[in-house]
Scaffold this motif. Structure first.
Motif, mmCIF file in Angstrom:
data_model
loop_
_atom_site.group_PDB
_atom_site.id
_atom_site.type_symbol
_atom_site.label_atom_id
_atom_site.label_comp_id
_atom_site.label_asym_id
_atom_site.label_seq_id
_atom_site.Cartn_x
_atom_site.Cartn_y
_atom_site.Cartn_z
ATOM 1 N N TYR A 1 -71.857 7.124 -25.825
ATOM 2 C CA TYR A 1 -72.774 6.200 -26.495
ATOM 3 C C TYR A 1 -72.031 5.115 -27.266
ATOM 4 O O TYR A 1 -72.639 4.165 -27.732
ATOM 5 C CB TYR A 1 -73.687 6.972 -27.444
ATOM 6 N N GLY A 2 -70.715 5.280 -27.413
ATOM 7 C CA GLY A 2 -69.916 4.270 -28.082
ATOM 8 C C GLY A 2 -70.158 4.152 -29.570
ATOM 9 O O GLY A 2 -69.589 3.278 -30.225
ATOM 10 N N SER A 3 -71.010 4.991 -30.131
ATOM 11 C CA SER A 3 -71.354 4.915 -31.547
ATOM 12 C C SER A 3 -71.264 6.300 -32.168
ATOM 13 O O SER A 3 -71.899 7.247 -31.685
ATOM 14 C CB SER A 3 -72.773 4.356 -31.730
ATOM 15 N N ILE A 4 -70.489 6.423 -33.229
ATOM 16 C CA ILE A 4 -70.368 7.719 -33.899
ATOM 17 C C ILE A 4 -71.686 8.102 -34.545
ATOM 18 O O ILE A 4 -71.980 9.298 -34.734
ATOM 19 C CB ILE A 4 -69.224 7.685 -34.945
ATOM 20 N N ALA A 5 -72.510 7.118 -34.880
ATOM 21 C CA ALA A 5 -73.806 7.407 -35.499
ATOM 22 C C ALA A 5 -74.715 8.153 -34.511
ATOM 23 O O ALA A 5 -75.389 9.125 -34.882
ATOM 24 C CB ALA A 5 -74.473 6.109 -35.960
ATOM 25 N N LEU A 6 -74.726 7.694 -33.247
ATOM 26 C CA LEU A 6 -75.550 8.373 -32.250
ATOM 27 C C LEU A 6 -75.028 9.779 -31.963
ATOM 28 O O LEU A 6 -75.802 10.726 -31.809
ATOM 29 C CB LEU A 6 -75.599 7.554 -30.956
ATOM 30 N N PHE A 7 -73.703 9.905 -31.891
ATOM 31 C CA PHE A 7 -73.147 11.242 -31.723
ATOM 32 C C PHE A 7 -73.489 12.126 -32.924
ATOM 33 O O PHE A 7 -73.718 13.326 -32.786
ATOM 34 C CB PHE A 7 -71.629 11.176 -31.534
ATOM 35 N N GLY A 8 -73.526 11.528 -34.108
ATOM 36 C CA GLY A 8 -73.901 12.288 -35.300
ATOM 37 C C GLY A 8 -75.314 12.836 -35.196
ATOM 38 O O GLY A 8 -75.587 13.968 -35.620
ATOM 39 N N VAL A 9 -76.228 12.044 -34.594
ATOM 40 C CA VAL A 9 -77.604 12.514 -34.403
ATOM 41 C C VAL A 9 -77.625 13.721 -33.470
ATOM 42 O O VAL A 9 -78.282 14.729 -33.750
ATOM 43 C CB VAL A 9 -78.480 11.380 -33.835
ATOM 44 N N PHE A 10 -76.882 13.636 -32.375
ATOM 45 C CA PHE A 10 -76.869 14.757 -31.432
ATOM 46 C C PHE A 10 -76.184 15.986 -32.031
ATOM 47 O O PHE A 10 -76.603 17.122 -31.776
ATOM 48 C CB PHE A 10 -76.184 14.342 -30.131
ATOM 49 N N PHE A 11 -75.132 15.772 -32.816
ATOM 50 C CA PHE A 11 -74.478 16.909 -33.453
ATOM 51 C C PHE A 11 -75.407 17.550 -34.489
ATOM 52 O O PHE A 11 -75.392 18.773 -34.681
ATOM 53 C CB PHE A 11 -73.165 16.480 -34.104
ATOM 54 N N ALA A 12 -76.215 16.738 -35.155
ATOM 55 C CA ALA A 12 -77.198 17.299 -36.088
ATOM 56 C C ALA A 12 -78.208 18.162 -35.340
ATOM 57 O O ALA A 12 -78.582 19.252 -35.798
ATOM 58 C CB ALA A 12 -77.908 16.171 -36.842
ATOM 59 N N LEU A 13 -78.650 17.688 -34.160
ATOM 60 C CA LEU A 13 -79.606 18.459 -33.365
ATOM 61 C C LEU A 13 -78.968 19.727 -32.814
ATOM 62 O O LEU A 13 -79.600 20.787 -32.770
ATOM 63 C CB LEU A 13 -80.137 17.595 -32.223
ATOM 64 N N MET A 14 -77.694 19.649 -32.409
ATOM 65 C CA MET A 14 -76.998 20.856 -31.956
ATOM 66 C C MET A 14 -76.832 21.841 -33.101
ATOM 67 O O MET A 14 -76.975 23.058 -32.916
ATOM 68 C CB MET A 14 -75.637 20.487 -31.350
ATOM 69 N N GLY A 15 -76.526 21.324 -34.288
ATOM 70 C CA GLY A 15 -76.424 22.205 -35.446
ATOM 71 C C GLY A 15 -77.743 22.882 -35.753
ATOM 72 O O GLY A 15 -77.793 24.078 -36.080
ATOM 73 N N ALA A 16 -78.845 22.121 -35.627
ATOM 74 C CA ALA A 16 -80.163 22.686 -35.926
ATOM 75 C C ALA A 16 -80.533 23.789 -34.946
ATOM 76 O O ALA A 16 -81.010 24.866 -35.347
ATOM 77 C CB ALA A 16 -81.223 21.579 -35.897
ATOM 78 N N THR A 17 -80.316 23.544 -33.655
ATOM 79 C CA THR A 17 -80.678 24.565 -32.666
ATOM 80 C C THR A 17 -79.750 25.774 -32.741
ATOM 81 O O THR A 17 -80.167 26.908 -32.486
ATOM 82 C CB THR A 17 -80.659 23.971 -31.247
ATOM 83 N N GLN A 18 -78.495 25.549 -33.105
ATOM 84 C CA GLN A 18 -77.581 26.677 -33.303
ATOM 85 C C GLN A 18 -77.946 27.454 -34.557
ATOM 86 O O GLN A 18 -77.844 28.680 -34.605
ATOM 87 C CB GLN A 18 -76.137 26.183 -33.395
ATOM 88 N N GLY A 19 -78.397 26.736 -35.593
ATOM 89 C CA GLY A 19 -78.747 27.383 -36.849
ATOM 90 C C GLY A 19 -79.947 28.302 -36.763
ATOM 91 O O GLY A 19 -80.125 29.196 -37.601
ATOM 92 N N VAL A 20 -80.787 28.101 -35.739
ATOM 93 C CA VAL A 20 -81.945 28.980 -35.557
ATOM 94 C C VAL A 20 -81.506 30.425 -35.289
ATOM 95 O O VAL A 20 -82.171 31.385 -35.695
ATOM 96 C CB VAL A 20 -82.834 28.462 -34.405
ATOM 97 N N ASN A 21 -80.368 30.580 -34.628
ATOM 98 C CA ASN A 21 -79.953 31.898 -34.150
ATOM 99 C C ASN A 21 -79.825 32.975 -35.212
ATOM 100 O O ASN A 21 -80.424 34.050 -35.057
ATOM 101 C CB ASN A 21 -78.646 31.769 -33.364
#
Length: 447
Positions: A329-349
């Motif tokens: 995506y060329g933007s660390i901000a967009l990657f930050g959004v996806f990492f936040a979503l990965m953190g959220a789905t991992q945090g459910v466990n």
């Protein structure tokens, strides 16, 4: 087999334990300090490398030694807690044990640091199995998910917040030593706080069938024997959960996420590290969401609700990880959004799988079950994925490794959990019948 009523399979009536949230805050503080000190060496390793003159491989030796020793000492601390008391073991192993962190700060050679850090990790291995077991005795089935979510979420959020603060130690001469001294000393203080204020509710205190029985009656079944421990491997749903833990490829995100962004998409280390904060915040929100979802699912579908939430979390993580790691995506901000979503789905466990383990094991075996689940199987999974990603990353690239581990393997994990629906409901019902039989026996009733 006839269909059992919801109340038989998973009781939803809450049995409040006096002062449970206050006790939970003490336990959460203990887990937080232990987690912070365990990660301090990794985050400040560049300073250690410069100070002690070691290579990058020394970091692997330090982290691996902590995981390996924990696989042996975690079960030992569970046994010790049965032999003496959970409070005394926590005060010593996860509180006063901080003295080894202070000592590690005085290390003059890498060999000294390795030995002292390994001893430190040996004590901290008591935290997860015993604290999770205690949560099961402080909270009943309808609120365990929320309690676990609060603890794991708070630990994740505070850890993410103090990460940059730990980095400030880099500007201090021998800053890694001050970090070990400071956190070790604070851990000792927390151990004293546990000794003064923590009150162990006793095993089974939050169980509907046992809550109104005196503590001596509840503890009558608490003696841990070899046969009882081996009986854990006869619980079908626990075995499936253990195998699922070995398929948890999402463990790679926390350890290789930053280097992935550097190697694959060309970000600087400083810029790539920015995603750790949204990942931590996402994980925090995920644990809270997972806790609410777990408690709601338990009330809505006592037989299958928790399994469905856990399975969905694996599928959603795989979907988010695909879009979050396989495209530039060329933007660390967009990657930050996806990492936040990965953190959220991992945090459910943890908000779901910990209450599941509590529901399928009797109170006296929960500590041993979590020693298996966290201290042994999770450690094996973490070490395997970390070492495998390191070697395979050099051979085929981290992007391909992430595709297989974070996407394909997580889809396999989600599909594998389908096997859990029937045995989980049966195992929960069995525990409830056993607890009811104990109650009838204690009260002199015929069964």
């Amino acid at each position: 087999m006839t269909e059992l009523s919801h109340s038989t399979v998973m009781p939803t009536a809450e049995v409040p334990v006096a002062g449970r949230w206050r006790q939970l805050s003490l336990l959460g503080g203990t887990m937080l300090v232990d987690s912070t000190e365990a990660s301090l060496v990794s985050s400040l390793f560049p300073l250690i490398r410069q100070s002690l003159g070691v290579s990058l491989g020394a970091l692997g030796a330090l982290t691996a030694s902590g995981k390996i020793v924990g696989a042996f000492t975690g079960p030992f601390w569970v046994w010790a807690a049965q032999r003496w008391s959970r409070k005394s073991v926590l005060v010593v192993a996860t509180g006063l044990w901080g003295v080894w962190g202070v000592a590690a700060g005085f290390s003059q050679t890498f060999a000294q640091l390795l030995v002292l850090y390994t001893v430190l990790a040996a004590g901290y291995a008591a935290a997860h199995p015993l604290i999770t077991e205690l949560i099961g005795d402080l909270f009943g089935g309808s609120s365990r998910g929320r309690a676990v979510g609060v603890v794991y979420g708070a630990v994740s959020l505070v850890s993410a917040g103090i990460g940059p603060l730990k980095g400030q130690l880099a500007g201090i001469d021998e800053g890694w030593r001050w970090g070990l001294w400071g956190i070790g000393a604070f851990n000792i203080v927390l151990g004293i706080a546990l000794w003064i204020w923590f009150r162990d509710p006793g095993r089974g205190a939050a169980e509907r069938q046992l809550a109104d029985l005196d503590r001596a009656t509840r503890d009558a079944h608490s003696k841990l024997t070899r046969d009882k421990v081996l009986s854990l491997l006869k619980i079908r749903s626990l075995v499936l959960l253990l195998i699922s833990r070995l398929l948890s490829g999402h463990l790679l995100v926390g350890t290789f996420g930053v280097v992935f962004l550097v190697d694959v998409y060309g970000f600087s280390t400083q810029k790539a590290a920015i995603v750790l904060l949204p990942f931590g915040i996402g994980y925090f929100l995920g644990t809270l969401l997972g806790g609410v979802a777990a408690d709601w699912a338990t009330r809505r579908s006592p037989r299958h609700g928790l399994v469905a939430v856990l399975q969905a979390a694996q599928f959603v993580f795989a979907l988010v990880a695909f879009f979050g790691t396989q495209f530039d995506y060329g933007s660390i901000a967009l990657f930050g959004v996806f990492f936040a979503l990965m953190g959220a789905t991992q945090g459910v466990n943890p908000s779901v799988n910990r209450p599941m383990v509590m529901a399928i094991t009797p109170p006296e075996l929960r500590g041993a079950a979590f020693a298996l689940y966290v201290s042994i199987f999770e450690a094996i999974a973490w070490a395997t994925f970390s070492l495998g990603a390191g070697f395979l990353g050099d051979a085929i690239g981290l992007r391909t490794v992430f595709l297989w581990a974070l996407v394909v393997l997580m889809l396999v994990n989600g599909a594998f959990l389908t096997l859990l629906y029937r045995p989980y409901a049966d195992d929960v019902a069995r525990v409830q019948r056993d607890l009811q039989a104990r109650r009838d026996q204690a009260l002199g009733h015929s069964t």
